[in-house]
Design a protein around this motif. Structure first.
Motif, PDB file in Angstrom:
ATOM      1  N   CYS A 121      -4.394 -25.887 -13.696  1.00 21.65           N
ATOM      2  CA  CYS A 121      -4.782 -27.256 -14.606  1.00 21.65           C
ATOM      3  C   CYS A 121      -4.037 -28.196 -13.908  1.00 21.65           C
ATOM      4  O   CYS A 121      -2.732 -28.486 -13.383  1.00 21.65           O
ATOM      5  CB  CYS A 121      -4.356 -26.824 -15.742  1.00 21.65           C
ATOM      6  N   ALA A 122      -4.398 -29.604 -13.757  1.00 28.62           N
ATOM      7  CA  ALA A 122      -3.911 -30.398 -13.099  1.00 28.62           C
ATOM      8  C   ALA A 122      -2.513 -31.084 -14.199  1.00 28.62           C
ATOM      9  O   ALA A 122      -2.328 -31.290 -13.195  1.00 28.62           O
ATOM     10  CB  ALA A 122      -4.728 -31.602 -12.964  1.00 28.62           C
ATOM     11  N   LEU A 123      -3.177 -31.018 -14.864  1.00 26.00           N
ATOM     12  CA  LEU A 123      -2.158 -31.373 -16.049  1.00 26.00           C
ATOM     13  C   LEU A 123      -0.827 -30.470 -15.562  1.00 26.00           C
ATOM     14  O   LEU A 123       0.894 -31.282 -16.651  1.00 26.00           O
ATOM     15  CB  LEU A 123      -2.709 -31.489 -17.755  1.00 26.00           C
ATOM     16  N   THR A 124      -0.654 -29.431 -16.099  1.00 24.56           N
ATOM     17  CA  THR A 124      -0.039 -28.169 -15.779  1.00 24.56           C
ATOM     18  C   THR A 124       0.794 -28.148 -14.932  1.00 24.56           C
ATOM     19  O   THR A 124       1.831 -27.619 -14.245  1.00 24.56           O
ATOM     20  CB  THR A 124      -0.599 -27.216 -16.560  1.00 24.56           C
ATOM     21  N   GLY A 125       0.179 -28.468 -13.407  1.00 23.13           N
ATOM     22  CA  GLY A 125       0.047 -27.643 -11.973  1.00 23.13           C
ATOM     23  C   GLY A 125      -0.467 -27.165 -11.516  1.00 23.13           C
ATOM     24  O   GLY A 125      -0.578 -26.234 -10.397  1.00 23.13           O
ATOM     25  N   GLU A 126      -0.614 -25.716 -12.744  1.00 21.68           N
ATOM     26  CA  GLU A 126      -1.046 -24.149 -12.406  1.00 21.68           C
ATOM     27  C   GLU A 126      -2.315 -24.343 -11.024  1.00 21.68           C
ATOM     28  O   GLU A 126      -3.055 -25.210 -11.867  1.00 21.68           O
ATOM     29  CB  GLU A 126      -1.785 -23.531 -13.929  1.00 21.68           C
TER      30      GLU A 126
END
Length: 141
Positions: A121-126
């Motif tokens: 998930c690019a938004l959270t960096g996960e």
């Protein structure tokens, strides 16, 4: 890399140097629009890795992604390149799992390239650091 950036589709190409664990990555973001794909091969020379970012919610374009991936893998300049596939947008409802994407892309048939698919998930960096870690473990030294 600890920073949320609002993006729009890449027009042409962007280049950025990323330093992670004392390794310098020179990353080219080359747009995926159909009109730009014919120029992709100009970026392949001396590439050690291909990072393909897939929108895990976009089932309709997965067949195009598969076709373009296999075209890239057939290029002489990428014959030694490893492939990291980021299955992005895993936070969204209805996202395909990395296993489903792998099956749709028929990745098990890829025998002449080292490859890895990473849910992210690019938004959270996960998942992003796990993908970079995979790359650092496969760098030709």
């Amino acid at each position: 890399m600890n920073e949320v950036v609002h993006t729009s589709p890449t027009i042409g190409s962007n280049v950025e140097e990323v330093i992670w664990k004392n390794i310098h990555f020179l990353m080219w973001d080359i747009g995926g629009q159909e009109s730009l794909r014919s120029a992709w091969n100009t970026y392949f020379t001396n590439s050690e890795f291909v990072i393909l970012v897939i929108d895990s919610t976009d089932r309709e374009r997965l067949s195009i992604t598969k076709e373009e991936l296999y075209k890239m893998l057939a290029c002489e300049d990428l014959k030694k390149a490893a492939v990291l596939i980021f299955a992005n947008k895993q936070d969204l409802k209805g996202a395909m799992s990395s296993a489903e994407i792998s099956q749709q892309l028929n990745l098990t048939s890829v025998k002449d390239h080292i490859w890895h698919i990473q849910a992210c998930c690019a938004l959270t960096g996960e998942g992003l650091y796990q993908g970079l870690e995979w790359i650092t473990n496969h760098i030709r030294r």
